[in-house]
Write a protein that holds these residues in place. Structure first.
Motif, PDB file in Angstrom:
ATOM      1  N   LYS A   1      -5.250 -30.331  57.457  1.00  0.00           N
ATOM      2  CA  LYS A   1      -5.792 -29.536  56.373  1.00  0.00           C
ATOM      3  C   LYS A   1      -6.411 -28.222  56.849  1.00  0.00           C
ATOM      4  O   LYS A   1      -6.915 -27.442  56.044  1.00  0.00           O
ATOM      5  N   GLN A   2      -6.370 -27.987  58.157  1.00  0.00           N
ATOM      6  CA  GLN A   2      -6.926 -26.751  58.674  1.00  0.00           C
ATOM      7  C   GLN A   2      -5.940 -25.600  58.461  1.00  0.00           C
ATOM      8  O   GLN A   2      -4.728 -25.795  58.565  1.00  0.00           O
ATOM      9  N   PRO A   3      -6.440 -24.402  58.160  1.00  0.00           N
ATOM     10  CA  PRO A   3      -5.547 -23.263  57.932  1.00  0.00           C
ATOM     11  C   PRO A   3      -4.788 -22.872  59.193  1.00  0.00           C
ATOM     12  O   PRO A   3      -5.304 -23.009  60.315  1.00  0.00           O
ATOM     13  N   VAL A   4      -3.575 -22.418  58.995  1.00  0.00           N
ATOM     14  CA  VAL A   4      -2.743 -21.971  60.118  1.00  0.00           C
ATOM     15  C   VAL A   4      -3.179 -20.581  60.552  1.00  0.00           C
ATOM     16  O   VAL A   4      -3.412 -19.701  59.726  1.00  0.00           O
ATOM     17  N   THR A   5      -3.304 -20.387  61.860  1.00  0.00           N
ATOM     18  CA  THR A   5      -3.681 -19.087  62.404  1.00  0.00           C
ATOM     19  C   THR A   5      -2.460 -18.399  63.010  1.00  0.00           C
ATOM     20  O   THR A   5      -1.415 -19.022  63.240  1.00  0.00           O
ATOM     21  N   LYS A   6      -2.615 -17.117  63.281  1.00  0.00           N
ATOM     22  CA  LYS A   6      -1.535 -16.372  63.934  1.00  0.00           C
ATOM     23  C   LYS A   6      -1.237 -16.933  65.314  1.00  0.00           C
ATOM     24  O   LYS A   6      -0.096 -16.901  65.775  1.00  0.00           O
ATOM     25  N   GLY A   7      -2.293 -17.454  65.968  1.00  0.00           N
ATOM     26  CA  GLY A   7      -2.086 -18.048  67.282  1.00  0.00           C
ATOM     27  C   GLY A   7      -1.206 -19.285  67.209  1.00  0.00           C
ATOM     28  O   GLY A   7      -0.393 -19.532  68.105  1.00  0.00           O
ATOM     29  N   ASP A   8      -1.372 -20.071  66.127  1.00  0.00           N
ATOM     30  CA  ASP A   8      -0.531 -21.253  65.965  1.00  0.00           C
ATOM     31  C   ASP A   8       0.945 -20.879  65.839  1.00  0.00           C
ATOM     32  O   ASP A   8       1.827 -21.607  66.291  1.00  0.00           O
ATOM     33  N   LEU A   9       1.203 -19.742  65.191  1.00  0.00           N
ATOM     34  CA  LEU A   9       2.584 -19.302  64.960  1.00  0.00           C
ATOM     35  C   LEU A   9       3.079 -18.334  66.025  1.00  0.00           C
ATOM     36  O   LEU A   9       4.189 -17.802  65.916  1.00  0.00           O
ATOM     37  N   ASN A  10       2.223 -18.106  67.050  1.00  0.00           N
ATOM     38  CA  ASN A  10       2.578 -17.176  68.134  1.00  0.00           C
ATOM     39  C   ASN A  10       2.937 -15.782  67.611  1.00  0.00           C
ATOM     40  O   ASN A  10       3.871 -15.131  68.096  1.00  0.00           O
ATOM     41  N   ILE A  11       2.196 -15.343  66.600  1.00  0.00           N
ATOM     42  CA  ILE A  11       2.398 -13.999  66.060  1.00  0.00           C
ATOM     43  C   ILE A  11       1.531 -13.028  66.852  1.00  0.00           C
ATOM     44  O   ILE A  11       0.318 -13.225  66.973  1.00  0.00           O
ATOM     45  N   PRO A  12       2.127 -11.986  67.420  1.00  0.00           N
ATOM     46  CA  PRO A  12       1.329 -11.020  68.189  1.00  0.00           C
ATOM     47  C   PRO A  12       0.339 -10.295  67.293  1.00  0.00           C
ATOM     48  O   PRO A  12       0.649  -9.939  66.154  1.00  0.00           O
ATOM     49  N   THR A  13      -0.857 -10.105  67.802  1.00  0.00           N
ATOM     50  CA  THR A  13      -1.900  -9.413  67.047  1.00  0.00           C
ATOM     51  C   THR A  13      -2.432  -8.249  67.874  1.00  0.00           C
ATOM     52  O   THR A  13      -2.551  -8.342  69.098  1.00  0.00           O
ATOM     53  N   PRO A  14      -2.770  -7.137  67.216  1.00  0.00           N
ATOM     54  CA  PRO A  14      -3.310  -5.991  67.947  1.00  0.00           C
ATOM     55  C   PRO A  14      -4.725  -6.267  68.444  1.00  0.00           C
ATOM     56  O   PRO A  14      -5.461  -7.063  67.847  1.00  0.00           O
ATOM     57  N   ASN A  15      -5.089  -5.640  69.540  1.00  0.00           N
ATOM     58  CA  ASN A  15      -6.437  -5.776  70.061  1.00  0.00           C
ATOM     59  C   ASN A  15      -7.403  -4.948  69.238  1.00  0.00           C
ATOM     60  O   ASN A  15      -7.071  -3.849  68.775  1.00  0.00           O
ATOM     61  N   PHE A  16      -8.609  -5.477  69.059  1.00  0.00           N
ATOM     62  CA  PHE A  16      -9.635  -4.723  68.343  1.00  0.00           C
ATOM     63  C   PHE A  16     -10.278  -3.730  69.305  1.00  0.00           C
ATOM     64  O   PHE A  16     -10.845  -4.100  70.320  1.00  0.00           O
ATOM     65  N   THR A  17     -10.185  -2.451  68.942  1.00  0.00           N
ATOM     66  CA  THR A  17     -10.772  -1.410  69.773  1.00  0.00           C
ATOM     67  C   THR A  17     -12.212  -1.127  69.373  1.00  0.00           C
ATOM     68  O   THR A  17     -13.074  -0.923  70.214  1.00  0.00           O
ATOM     69  N   TYR A  18     -12.464  -1.140  68.063  1.00  0.00           N
ATOM     70  CA  TYR A  18     -13.790  -0.813  67.548  1.00  0.00           C
ATOM     71  C   TYR A  18     -14.263  -1.886  66.569  1.00  0.00           C
ATOM     72  O   TYR A  18     -13.447  -2.579  65.952  1.00  0.00           O
ATOM     73  N   LEU A  19     -15.562  -1.982  66.451  1.00  0.00           N
ATOM     74  CA  LEU A  19     -16.144  -2.757  65.367  1.00  0.00           C
ATOM     75  C   LEU A  19     -16.218  -1.835  64.156  1.00  0.00           C
ATOM     76  O   LEU A  19     -16.834  -0.769  64.226  1.00  0.00           O
ATOM     77  N   PRO A  20     -15.554  -2.174  63.044  1.00  0.00           N
ATOM     78  CA  PRO A  20     -15.571  -1.289  61.877  1.00  0.00           C
ATOM     79  C   PRO A  20     -16.992  -0.910  61.483  1.00  0.00           C
ATOM     80  O   PRO A  20     -17.875  -1.765  61.374  1.00  0.00           O
ATOM     81  N   ALA A  21     -17.217   0.390  61.290  1.00  0.00           N
ATOM     82  CA  ALA A  21     -18.555   0.871  60.961  1.00  0.00           C
ATOM     83  C   ALA A  21     -18.450   2.155  60.163  1.00  0.00           C
ATOM     84  O   ALA A  21     -17.529   2.964  60.374  1.00  0.00           O
TER      85      ALA A  21
END
Length: 231
Positions: free
Chosen positions: A157-177
């Motif tokens: 029942k846990q939500p699927v994450t991008k990591g579970d699906l091996n979907i590449p994700t961009p790195n966070f450069t900044y904390l939105p402000a």
């Protein structure tokens, strides 16, 4: 009679103003925990401080400086107890309580519910607030000292994450402000992001904007791009 009423009025204004300033100072000293994580001790502290402040303001027969001293001393006691709780786990448990498991491996812990005086309706309501609409979806549920519930759903029942699906994700450069609010540059946030006004002006020029005063709101996104809303 008029002079008596006038004296009462100005005395009340003076008492209220001084009490307000003292309360504001004490609230900053007590910290954000009083608001963010309201344990039983914090709840009692908040009510007591508010009651003392009300007595100082509205009751003329209460000696003003005695009330202020009581207010400050109660805040000092609260700070000392908080410090003691930081240093001693036993004191922390005694003052704030400790988390209690109310659902363990999918099974409702009836004795824990009874000891915490929670009924099934309360439990279901708290689960729904966590977007869980069936108890059978819960692996663990823990009642925190501040009265909130933490939920670990069963694996399926846990939500699927991008990591579970091996979907590449961009790195966070900044904390939105936010860096522009109502046409004014927020220099403090720019500095924390290691950016400067020259960079901001270059980004605005790319959007055809000549001055920050033309922008109602602007925010640096996690990828370094600029989101903005013009007047």
């Amino acid at each position: 009679m008029n002079g008596y009423l006038q004296f009462n009025f100005w005395e009340m204004i003076l008492r209220t103003t001084i009490t307000f300033l003292v309360l504001l100072t004490l609230a900053r000293l007590l910290g954000e925990k009083q608001i963010g994580h309201l344990t039983f001790f914090d709840y009692v502290t908040g009510i007591t401080i508010g009651s003392i402040a009300a007595e100082i303001v509205v009751r003329r027969d209460t000696p003003f400086f005695n009330g202020i001293i009581s207010l400050i001393w109660w805040a000092i006691l609260a700070i000392l107890i908080s410090y003691l709780s930081l240093k001693s786990s036993k004191a922390r448990i005694m003052m704030d309580g400790q988390p209690k498991i109310i659902i363990k491996q999918g099974k409702i812990m009836r004795e824990t519910l009874k000891s915490t005086r929670l009924n099934l309706d309360d439990l279901c309501m708290m689960l729904r607030e966590k977007d869980v609409f069936s108890i059978q979806d819960v692996h663990y549920a823990i009642l925190e000292p501040d009265g909130k519930i933490s939920v670990l759903r069963k694996e399926f029942k846990q939500p699927v994450t991008k990591g579970d699906l091996n979907i590449p994700t961009p790195n966070f450069t900044y904390l939105p402000a936010e860096i522009i609010s109502d046409g004014k540059i927020i220099k403090k946030n720019l500095k924390e992001l290691n950016l400067d006004e020259n960079w901001l002006q270059q980004e605005l020029n790319k959007k055809g904007i000549h001055s920050a005063e033309e922008v109602f709101y602007a925010e640096v996104q996690s990828d370094g791009s600029l989101f903005f809303d013009r007047y």
